[in-house]
Design a protein around this motif. Structure first.
Motif, PDB file in Angstrom:
ATOM      1  N   ALA A 250      38.149  29.235  54.260  1.00  0.00           N
ATOM      2  CA  ALA A 250      39.003  30.273  53.694  1.00  0.00           C
ATOM      3  C   ALA A 250      38.740  30.481  52.211  1.00  0.00           C
ATOM      4  O   ALA A 250      38.903  31.593  51.696  1.00  0.00           O
ATOM      5  CB  ALA A 250      40.478  29.918  53.921  1.00  0.00           C
ATOM      6  N   ASP A 251      38.324  29.422  51.503  1.00  0.00           N
ATOM      7  CA  ASP A 251      38.017  29.548  50.079  1.00  0.00           C
ATOM      8  C   ASP A 251      36.622  30.110  49.839  1.00  0.00           C
ATOM      9  O   ASP A 251      36.286  30.469  48.700  1.00  0.00           O
ATOM     10  CB  ASP A 251      38.142  28.181  49.389  1.00  0.00           C
ATOM     11  N   GLN A 252      35.805  30.177  50.887  1.00  0.00           N
ATOM     12  CA  GLN A 252      34.430  30.648  50.717  1.00  0.00           C
ATOM     13  C   GLN A 252      34.215  32.078  51.198  1.00  0.00           C
ATOM     14  O   GLN A 252      33.309  32.760  50.718  1.00  0.00           O
ATOM     15  CB  GLN A 252      33.457  29.719  51.474  1.00  0.00           C
ATOM     16  N   VAL A 253      35.011  32.541  52.143  1.00  0.00           N
ATOM     17  CA  VAL A 253      34.802  33.859  52.733  1.00  0.00           C
ATOM     18  C   VAL A 253      36.016  34.738  52.445  1.00  0.00           C
ATOM     19  O   VAL A 253      37.008  34.297  51.874  1.00  0.00           O
ATOM     20  CB  VAL A 253      34.572  33.771  54.259  1.00  0.00           C
TER      21      VAL A 253
ATOM     22  N   ARG B 183      45.909  32.419  56.065  1.00  0.00           N
ATOM     23  CA  ARG B 183      47.123  33.221  55.881  1.00  0.00           C
ATOM     24  C   ARG B 183      47.952  32.704  54.718  1.00  0.00           C
ATOM     25  O   ARG B 183      48.464  33.481  53.911  1.00  0.00           O
ATOM     26  CB  ARG B 183      47.964  33.191  57.165  1.00  0.00           C
ATOM     27  N   GLN B 184      48.094  31.374  54.615  1.00  0.00           N
ATOM     28  CA  GLN B 184      48.876  30.809  53.526  1.00  0.00           C
ATOM     29  C   GLN B 184      48.280  31.168  52.165  1.00  0.00           C
ATOM     30  O   GLN B 184      48.999  31.506  51.214  1.00  0.00           O
ATOM     31  CB  GLN B 184      48.942  29.277  53.674  1.00  0.00           C
ATOM     32  N   ALA B 185      46.951  31.083  52.056  1.00  0.00           N
ATOM     33  CA  ALA B 185      46.283  31.344  50.782  1.00  0.00           C
ATOM     34  C   ALA B 185      46.058  32.839  50.537  1.00  0.00           C
ATOM     35  O   ALA B 185      45.666  33.220  49.430  1.00  0.00           O
ATOM     36  CB  ALA B 185      44.942  30.610  50.749  1.00  0.00           C
TER      37      ALA B 185
ATOM     38  N   THR C  17      43.997  28.817  41.857  1.00  0.00           N
ATOM     39  CA  THR C  17      43.636  29.850  42.835  1.00  0.00           C
ATOM     40  C   THR C  17      42.450  29.440  43.693  1.00  0.00           C
ATOM     41  O   THR C  17      42.473  29.610  44.920  1.00  0.00           O
ATOM     42  CB  THR C  17      43.315  31.159  42.103  1.00  0.00           C
ATOM     43  N   HIS C  18      41.418  28.878  43.088  1.00  0.00           N
ATOM     44  CA  HIS C  18      40.195  28.591  43.842  1.00  0.00           C
ATOM     45  C   HIS C  18      40.347  27.405  44.794  1.00  0.00           C
ATOM     46  O   HIS C  18      39.443  27.147  45.611  1.00  0.00           O
ATOM     47  CB  HIS C  18      39.010  28.344  42.893  1.00  0.00           C
ATOM     48  N   LEU C  19      41.483  26.687  44.703  1.00  0.00           N
ATOM     49  CA  LEU C  19      41.728  25.548  45.588  1.00  0.00           C
ATOM     50  C   LEU C  19      42.820  25.825  46.621  1.00  0.00           C
ATOM     51  O   LEU C  19      43.119  24.958  47.440  1.00  0.00           O
ATOM     52  CB  LEU C  19      42.139  24.323  44.759  1.00  0.00           C
ATOM     53  N   GLN C  20      43.403  26.999  46.585  1.00  0.00           N
ATOM     54  CA  GLN C  20      44.587  27.245  47.409  1.00  0.00           C
ATOM     55  C   GLN C  20      44.303  27.164  48.904  1.00  0.00           C
ATOM     56  O   GLN C  20      45.132  26.661  49.665  1.00  0.00           O
ATOM     57  CB  GLN C  20      45.185  28.607  47.050  1.00  0.00           C
ATOM     58  N   GLY C  21      43.156  27.647  49.356  1.00  0.00           N
ATOM     59  CA  GLY C  21      42.830  27.549  50.777  1.00  0.00           C
ATOM     60  C   GLY C  21      42.762  26.115  51.237  1.00  0.00           C
ATOM     61  O   GLY C  21      43.287  25.751  52.295  1.00  0.00           O
TER      62      GLY C  21
END
Length: 411
Positions: A70-73, A125-127, A341-345
């Motif tokens: 989710a953090d990559q796509v 969805r959460q992120a 932000t970049h770690l939220q997923g």
């Protein structure tokens, strides 16, 4: 009354409305699936718990990978794919039920496939929410998402129980399949661009390690995650046992319609809690609801376990839903707001792991205890363990604040 801040964002409104329709369909199917399992297994609590365990085991195994992906796509595209697959699985189960070909292993297999899909969908969805609203509106957006979930919990089980009693099971699954059209359409209409990702080219293993390192070095986050995990393992799984209370002659004995309204009662309380938080934008007050909500939820669950009056049980479920929403929504928001932000997923994948990934063990454990000692004993034990851990974390709370201040000075 002014509109909640998050609803001022067009893309959030599209996603929010789609979720309302889709989640209603999901709850309609959940009621039907539980009832179907009991019919196929001659009222076995163990077999009912096993289905729940199978459905949530992939979350335990794949959630961290799902968060890294989710953090990559594009989170929107990932959510879109998962919703298409979920709709297809609901349609397949409906066809099996309508044609009379459904067997217990079919339900297990479809539950497992849905679990794999949700392992990628849930952290995305959460992120995704922070991409749709401003930081100031984040608490409001999370609360509104919870309101949607719980509004669906009110409508879905009540409608699902009535449909089972009057029409049969297959329509429930067809309605769920159709409901995914709304969320898919909303996702296609969203115009917001994904936020810039800072981890391009890194490996999934490295991404997972980075997310876990952040959690370990942020005590306030890992303690909240631990509390959510224990509550999910022991306390929140009581919903698996609700059909037993509804069907058993020695308990409430209210049939399928009564079961639907029991589930809906908890949804009413949850909806009221979510709406209260949606209009309550005072963070200091909201933070107290993490522990107050957990304490109230567990005490009320223990009382419910020994209630034999349908009216009292309904009232207790309303209070359970209210306090449970205070607990889970404020915990979710605090963890999300504390995470870069970049770690939220990845961090939210751990939240999903704690919130949903513990469910297989909890469902299996509660089903096993209920098989041997009865559903009331299983529910009371789960509530008591969760209550004890809540008190432990609450007492430990001053150390959390000190560690958080130290961390902020280091940064």
């Amino acid at each position: 009354m002014l509109a909640p801040p998050a609803l001022r964002f067009r893309d959030f409104r599209l996603f929010w409305l789609g979720q309302l329709i889709s989640l209603t369909g999901t709850w309609i199917q959940n009621v039907a699936q539980q009832w179907l399992v009991l019919e196929l297994t001659h009222n076995s609590p163990f077999m009912l718990g096993l289905v729940t365990a199978v459905q949530f085991t992939p979350m335990l195994l794949l959630a961290l990978i799902g968060g890294a992906v989710a953090d990559q796509v594009s989170k929107r595209n990932l959510i879109l794919v998962t919703q298409i697959i979920s709709g297809a699985l609901a349609l397949l189960l409906g066809i099996l039920v309508q044609t009379g070909q459904v067997q217990y292993w079919h339900v297990l297999a479809i539950a497992a496939m849905l679990g794999i899909v949700n392992a990628f969908y849930t952290p995305a969805r959460q992120a995704f929410t922070p991409e749709l609203v401003s930081k100031e509106a984040l608490l409001n957006a999370v609360a509104l998402n919870s309101a949607v979930f719980n509004a669906a919990r009110v409508l879905g089980p009540a409608l699902g129980g009535i449909l089972i009693a009057t029409v049969g099971l297959s329509l429930n699954f067809y309605l769920n399949a159709a409901s995914f059209v709304a969320v898919i359409a909303g996702l296609l209409l969203i115009r917001s661009k994904p936020r810039e990702r800072t981890n391009r080219g890194s490996s999934l293993v490295g991404d997972v390690r980075e997310g876990l390192a952040y959690i370990v070095h942020t005590p306030v986050v890992y303690s909240l995650l631990a509390l959510v995990g224990v509550a999910s393992l022991f306390g929140l799984n009581f919903t698996t046992l609700l059909p037993i209370f509804a069907r058993a002659h020695s308990l409430l004995n209210v049939g399928s319609s009564g079961f639907g309204f029991l589930s809906a009662a908890m949804g009413v309380g949850s909806l009221c809690g979510a709406l209260a938080l949606a209009f309550l934008n005072r963070r200091e007050i909201a933070r107290r609801f993490v522990y107050g909500g957990a304490f109230t939820f567990t005490v009320t669950e223990i009382v419910f376990a020994f209630s034999r009056l349908y009216g009292l049980s309904v009232a207790l479920l309303v209070l359970i839903g209210l306090s449970m929403t205070f607990f889970t929504t404020t915990a979710n928001t605090r963890i999300l707001s504390l995470t870069p932000t970049h770690l939220q997923g990845r961090v939210m994948s751990v939240y999903a792991l704690m919130f949903l990934g513990m469910t297989p063990f909890g469902a299996f454990l509660s089903g096993l205890i209920a098989e041997e000692a009865g559903a009331p004993v299983a529910m009371a034990i789960g509530g008591a363990v969760t209550l004890a851990f809540t008190l432990f974390v609450f007492i430990y709370r001053p150390s959390q604040r000190a560690a958080k201040r130290a961390l902020s000075h280091e940064q």
